[in-house]
Design an enzyme around this catalytic site. Sequence first.
Site, short mmCIF file in Angstrom:
data_model
loop_
_atom_site.label_atom_id
_atom_site.label_comp_id
_atom_site.label_asym_id
_atom_site.label_seq_id
_atom_site.Cartn_x
_atom_site.Cartn_y
_atom_site.Cartn_z
N ASP B 16 0.86 -1.18 0.00
CA ASP B 16 0.00 0.00 0.00
C ASP B 16 0.90 1.23 0.00
O ASP B 16 1.70 1.41 0.92
CB ASP B 16 -0.88 -0.04 1.26
CG ASP B 16 -1.99 0.99 1.21
OD1 ASP B 16 -2.13 1.65 0.16
OD2 ASP B 16 -2.70 1.13 2.22
N ASP B 112 -2.84 2.52 -6.07
CA ASP B 112 -1.82 2.57 -5.04
C ASP B 112 -1.79 1.35 -4.13
O ASP B 112 -1.19 1.39 -3.07
CB ASP B 112 -1.99 3.84 -4.19
CG ASP B 112 -3.36 3.91 -3.53
OD1 ASP B 112 -4.24 3.14 -3.94
OD2 ASP B 112 -3.53 4.70 -2.61
N GLU B 113 -2.43 0.28 -4.52
CA GLU B 113 -2.58 -0.84 -3.60
C GLU B 113 -2.65 -2.13 -4.42
O GLU B 113 -3.32 -2.17 -5.44
CB GLU B 113 -3.91 -0.65 -2.88
CG GLU B 113 -3.97 -1.09 -1.47
CD GLU B 113 -5.39 -0.91 -0.94
OE1 GLU B 113 -5.88 -1.85 -0.31
OE2 GLU B 113 -6.00 0.14 -1.18
#
Lengths: 373, 368
Positions: B16, B112-113
């Site tokens: 993350d 983003d993850e």
Amino acid sequence: MRFIVTSNALLKNLQQISGVISSNTVLSVLEDFLFELSGTTLTLTATDLETMMRVQMEVSDAEGSGRICIPSKILTEYLKNLPEQPINFNINENDLSIEMSSDIGKYRITGERADDFPKEPAPSDTSAFTMPSISLLESINKTLFAVSSDTLRPAMTGVYFEMEPNSITFVSTDAHRLVQFRRNDVNCPAKDGFVVPKKPLQQLRATLPPDASSLQLAYNSSHLFVTGEKFSLSCRLIDARFPDYKAVIPSENPYNLTINRADFISALRRVSIFANKTTNQVVLDINGNAVQISAQDIDFSYEGKEMLSCQYNGEDMKIAFNAKLMIELINNLEGTEVLLELSTPTRAGIFKPVDTVENEQLLTLLMPLMVGV
Amino acid sequence: MEQEPDIKQRKIIHIDMDAFYASVEQRDNADLRGKPIVVGGSPEGRGGVVATASYEARKFGIRSAMPSKRALQLCPHVLFVRPRFAAYKEVSQCIREIFSRYTDLIEPLSLDEAYLDVSEDKQNIGSAIEIARRIKQAIKDELNLTASAGVSINKFVAKIASDLNKPDGLTFISPAQIEQFMEELPVEKFFGVGQVTAAKMKNMGLHTGADLKRLTEQELTHRFGKVGGFYYKIVRGIDNRQVQPHRETKSMGAEDTFPYDLTTIDEMSAELQKIAGNLANSLLRHQLKGRTITLKVKYSDFKQITRSLSFASPVADHETLFDTAVDLLVKSDITDKKVRLLGISMSNFGEHKPVVMKGNSVQLELFP
């Protein structure tokens, strides 16, 4: 500090910049006008952090100098309700009291500290050029209506200023239509481009005098600074790359249709009343030297049809457009006749004025509606 | 309970990025470094929401999905930055390229993850912790950004682990630790437990995983419905969901269960306003636009209805979501009804070449 100013002159100047102030802001100082007195010149400023605009006016009987923020709503409200007359402003910067006295009465409000007012971005590393006020005004008028409101595509929510050494081109698009307006009477410092948001352009549209007075446009990577004789405006540029619009302008649309602009608009307005309200679809059925404009709303069994004569050099064609977008686009063109350049029913149509104006070049595009068969 | 025998023990990493959008902005613009910034909608007008707040801004209590206006109240000198999704996408692609050096089993959850299954890694490193360390280092060296990683044997635990030591953290929860870890976990951290379910659980005296563990699968299913079965497994550290590369988003939604029943249209539209804002924010984060908006209404008698409306071209903005949801609500005859849940979802994504039905028409795009 103190000064005397006539109510109408002050109101007129404040109304030029009040559009910048955002209606629901959280910082109370953003609801204020900044008043700055120096000599007999009073500078008035408004900002919403993105756009900052200032105007200057002369006042009489000025004493002292200084700066203070005055709440905009109460001040304009007061000025609007006052018959034209001189007002005596007496401002104490220490306790922030503002006393306004006229023949009718005496009024007192409290301001805010000028130091709390946002600073104007520094015009560092700028390139600059000049153009007549009326030219910029016209360029904004020609392009602003087609700007997108889609925040997912931020670059399209403003007007693209594309500079070449001997011209400047203004481009706007909402992905369904595109307006390209080029002026060949402006010398720009370099090949460069930036995207200006809608709000400062609306502000300029309301402010720019329709005359040949010269404007200076200076820009850097983040801001645009427009300076005129009596005002200046600075705004943050949209930090996104404008789409490659040239790639979507058809290089060759072989079929030309010329039609009377006023007749065409009137017919479209009437026929579109009977169109489906969500698509606003009207079909142009071009056959020889006549075009049939038709619309229908199947849900309600509405139908409208009109026939107009035109000059056309291509194959017979049926093409559908959103009438609302098309009317706006054709309205934006000038002259008695309009030229439509077409190729196929699923490719963009080019709309141009037949009469050209010196040093100006206007091209607009509209994507058709794809009709299910 | 032991792991189910047919599933080999896996090594899952959840990566993350730390305050991703804000960190990219601070990386690219020295003026923003060390300052509280918010990437997202401007605080003016309605609908502006925080997409990401920098760690400096989080100190003031600013959080994702909060209205931008609220952020400005919490921290008047916070700087608002417009999102540059093209830039984030580009960085995200670089991050995925880094992942792909170690495994092809990558399941991106958003820009983003992502989940990575490194049970078998390409470079035969063997240690998932070492891989996570190398990925973090590569992200730092090559992209000048930081990420937090969680390493464990399933997706659920890995995801919770990555959140434990943010920013720039690396947390490993070994199979031996899982049971204790899950027992100590507060119920609100459990996947799918929102405020209402959490409150409900606390009312029943269920505060941690250990409390949940005392209930049988039947009791959990009885109290919480289908998801009860999932809690039963998860609290025992069992989560067999696979890491799925190329998972396609078919629909996205936001909903809220209310602590008391709503009876007036005003109350309901106020809630729909918030729900539409949350959904618009998620759609923005995932760069999605859809053509179908669905309204879900659950009444106090648990009867549920859905109503949907499709558009000619894709939409995603707060205003359209809200207006459409209210329209659908008004049309669905809610008089004399008590409403306990409202939800809006968006589907029908990414149809650049729509099928045009007879009698319908579609506006063509210049920049598809």
